[in-house]
Design a protein around this motif. Structure first.
Motif, mmCIF file in Angstrom:
data_model
loop_
_atom_site.group_PDB
_atom_site.id
_atom_site.type_symbol
_atom_site.label_atom_id
_atom_site.label_comp_id
_atom_site.label_asym_id
_atom_site.label_seq_id
_atom_site.Cartn_x
_atom_site.Cartn_y
_atom_site.Cartn_z
ATOM 1 N N MET A 142 79.051 -27.498 15.629
ATOM 2 C CA MET A 142 80.378 -27.580 15.006
ATOM 3 C C MET A 142 80.486 -28.861 14.197
ATOM 4 N N THR A 143 81.060 -28.767 12.994
ATOM 5 C CA THR A 143 81.318 -29.946 12.177
ATOM 6 C C THR A 143 82.351 -30.831 12.868
ATOM 7 N N SER A 144 82.152 -32.139 12.793
ATOM 8 C CA SER A 144 83.123 -33.051 13.395
ATOM 9 C C SER A 144 83.509 -34.137 12.399
ATOM 10 N N ILE A 145 84.685 -34.704 12.588
ATOM 11 C CA ILE A 145 85.192 -35.768 11.717
ATOM 12 C C ILE A 145 86.070 -36.703 12.541
ATOM 13 N N ASP A 146 85.996 -37.963 12.223
ATOM 14 C CA ASP A 146 86.885 -38.967 12.807
ATOM 15 C C ASP A 146 88.102 -39.115 11.901
ATOM 16 N N LEU A 147 89.268 -39.312 12.483
ATOM 17 C CA LEU A 147 90.477 -39.586 11.706
ATOM 18 C C LEU A 147 90.889 -41.025 11.957
ATOM 19 N N ASN A 148 90.936 -41.823 10.894
ATOM 20 C CA ASN A 148 91.384 -43.210 11.047
ATOM 21 C C ASN A 148 92.634 -43.463 10.229
ATOM 22 N N ALA A 149 93.422 -44.447 10.668
ATOM 23 C CA ALA A 149 94.633 -44.830 9.941
ATOM 24 C C ALA A 149 94.821 -46.330 10.051
ATOM 25 N N ASP A 150 95.433 -46.905 9.020
ATOM 26 C CA ASP A 150 95.753 -48.332 9.011
ATOM 27 C C ASP A 150 97.030 -48.541 9.815
ATOM 28 N N LEU A 151 96.930 -49.345 10.872
ATOM 29 C CA LEU A 151 98.062 -49.541 11.772
ATOM 30 C C LEU A 151 98.357 -51.025 11.965
ATOM 31 N N GLY A 152 99.503 -51.290 12.598
ATOM 32 C CA GLY A 152 99.896 -52.673 12.848
ATOM 33 C C GLY A 152 100.278 -53.419 11.586
ATOM 34 N N GLU A 153 100.665 -52.681 10.550
ATOM 35 C CA GLU A 153 100.957 -53.324 9.273
ATOM 36 C C GLU A 153 102.427 -53.729 9.175
ATOM 37 N N GLY A 154 102.831 -54.518 10.126
ATOM 38 C CA GLY A 154 104.159 -55.118 10.101
ATOM 39 C C GLY A 154 104.016 -56.619 10.255
ATOM 40 N N PHE A 155 105.146 -57.306 10.285
ATOM 41 C CA PHE A 155 105.112 -58.759 10.459
ATOM 42 C C PHE A 155 106.489 -59.211 10.924
ATOM 43 N N GLY A 156 106.523 -59.798 12.127
ATOM 44 C CA GLY A 156 107.814 -60.218 12.648
ATOM 45 C C GLY A 156 108.729 -59.024 12.843
ATOM 46 N N ARG A 157 109.902 -59.063 12.241
ATOM 47 C CA ARG A 157 110.886 -57.983 12.384
ATOM 48 C C ARG A 157 110.626 -56.833 11.410
ATOM 49 N N TRP A 158 109.693 -57.030 10.482
ATOM 50 C CA TRP A 158 109.412 -56.012 9.467
ATOM 51 C C TRP A 158 108.328 -55.065 9.967
ATOM 52 N N GLN A 159 108.601 -53.755 9.939
ATOM 53 C CA GLN A 159 107.632 -52.757 10.362
ATOM 54 C C GLN A 159 107.385 -51.772 9.241
ATOM 55 N N LEU A 160 106.117 -51.415 9.060
ATOM 56 C CA LEU A 160 105.749 -50.506 7.988
ATOM 57 C C LEU A 160 105.250 -49.172 8.519
ATOM 58 N N THR A 161 104.376 -49.211 9.518
ATOM 59 C CA THR A 161 103.765 -47.990 10.028
ATOM 60 C C THR A 161 104.358 -47.581 11.379
ATOM 61 N N ASP A 162 104.384 -46.273 11.617
ATOM 62 C CA ASP A 162 104.847 -45.745 12.901
ATOM 63 C C ASP A 162 103.635 -45.696 13.826
ATOM 64 N N ASP A 163 103.292 -46.842 14.382
ATOM 65 C CA ASP A 163 102.052 -46.974 15.131
ATOM 66 C C ASP A 163 101.985 -46.029 16.327
ATOM 67 N N GLU A 164 103.050 -45.952 17.096
ATOM 68 C CA GLU A 164 103.022 -45.156 18.315
ATOM 69 C C GLU A 164 102.773 -43.685 18.023
ATOM 70 N N GLU A 165 103.437 -43.144 17.010
ATOM 71 C CA GLU A 165 103.271 -41.725 16.694
ATOM 72 C C GLU A 165 101.903 -41.459 16.067
ATOM 73 N N LEU A 166 101.453 -42.331 15.179
ATOM 74 C CA LEU A 166 100.147 -42.121 14.557
ATOM 75 C C LEU A 166 99.021 -42.199 15.582
ATOM 76 N N LEU A 167 99.210 -43.019 16.610
ATOM 77 C CA LEU A 167 98.183 -43.146 17.639
ATOM 78 C C LEU A 167 98.082 -41.896 18.512
ATOM 79 N N SER A 168 99.018 -40.988 18.360
ATOM 80 C CA SER A 168 98.918 -39.713 19.071
ATOM 81 C C SER A 168 98.151 -38.688 18.243
ATOM 82 N N VAL A 169 97.756 -39.067 17.017
ATOM 83 C CA VAL A 169 97.071 -38.142 16.117
ATOM 84 C C VAL A 169 95.653 -38.602 15.798
ATOM 85 N N VAL A 170 95.495 -39.865 15.438
ATOM 86 C CA VAL A 170 94.204 -40.363 14.975
ATOM 87 C C VAL A 170 93.251 -40.632 16.130
ATOM 88 N N THR A 171 91.985 -40.790 15.797
ATOM 89 C CA THR A 171 90.972 -41.123 16.794
ATOM 90 C C THR A 171 90.468 -42.555 16.641
#
Length: 252
Positions: free
Chosen positions: A1-30
């Protein structure tokens, strides 16, 4: 079977500023490319993302960058090789502290933004990044664009290399990414992103910006976390990959 890894850029916030939905994306990516404080991220964010990734069994990667917090690491910079190598090692080391505290470790290194694009064609900067990775851990895999100087130099240094593709970025005929400054560089049509994801995983091909079919054989597929609707799109991509007979799993 063909396989693939899924990666995403996470933790891209700073202080009170948040950009990525880290918790939800971590339920999808590997695999999670975690910002190490130079283009985004801070100590608290790095620690939190490492803990969440460890809980979900997601591999942690150090997303190293030029020291460009104001420009999100997407501005071209000229950094002396010795300085860049030290900065890469510094970023990997910082993330490793939080990964180990969470009961896991940094599993790979991936450059971000301007540095990612620079080391595709700049042998000196690519060598500096590799020197930094070796300084941090001489066994760490390096994630990058197929055919790039980065992966060539990493192989020569004895580092494992992992090829990467982008379903939501336009490609040139040479297999490089169309600069974000050009129209159409980022693909926002969800159906197209999903179709390209499956095609890349199953056949290792993609249609370039000019309409040519080109070969892009990759072990990992990047899903950008900073685009609108990123979480839902990631879920749809993973579901369609699975439905198409592609096994989604980490490369390490």
């Amino acid at each position: 079977m063909t396989s693939i890894d899924l990666n995403a850029d996470l933790g891209e916030g700073f202080g009170r500023w948040q950009l990525t939905d880290d918790e939800e994306l971590l339920s999808v990516v590997t695999s999670a490319n975690v910002a190490c404080g130079f283009h985004a991220g801070d100590a608290v964010t790095m620690r939190r993302v490492c803990e969440l990734a460890a809980e979900r069994g997601v591999r942690i990667g150090a997303q190293v960058s030029y020291h460009d917090l104001a420009g999100f690491g997407r501005r071209a910079m000229d950094v002396p090789a010795a300085e860049l190598a030290a900065e890469v090692a510094y970023q990997v080391g910082a993330l490793e502290v939080f990964a180990r505290a969470a009961g896991t470790r940094v599993s790979y290194v991936k450059p971000h933004g301007a540095l990612y694009n620079r080391v595709v064609h700049d042998a000196e900067q690519a060598a500096a990044v590799v020197d930094g990775v070796v300084l941090a851990d001489a066994a760490l895999p390096v994630l990058g664009l197929p055919g790039s100087h980065l992966l060539k130099v990493a192989e020569q240094a004895g580092l494992p290399v992992v090829t990467e593709a982008f379903a939501d970025r336009a490609y040139t005929e040479r297999g490089t990414l169309v600069p974000r400054s050009q129209d159409g560089a980022v693909i926002t049509d969800a159906a197209m992103v999903i179709e390209r994801s499956v095609t890349l995983a199953r056949s290792g091909t993609v249609v370039s910006h000019s309409g040519e079919h080109i070969t892009v054989r990759a072990r990992s597929l990047c899903l950008h976390g900073d685009t609108p609707g990123a979480v839902e799109l990631a879920r749809r991509v993973r579901a369609e990959l699975t439905a198409s007979g592609v096994r989604v799993e980490a490369f390490v």
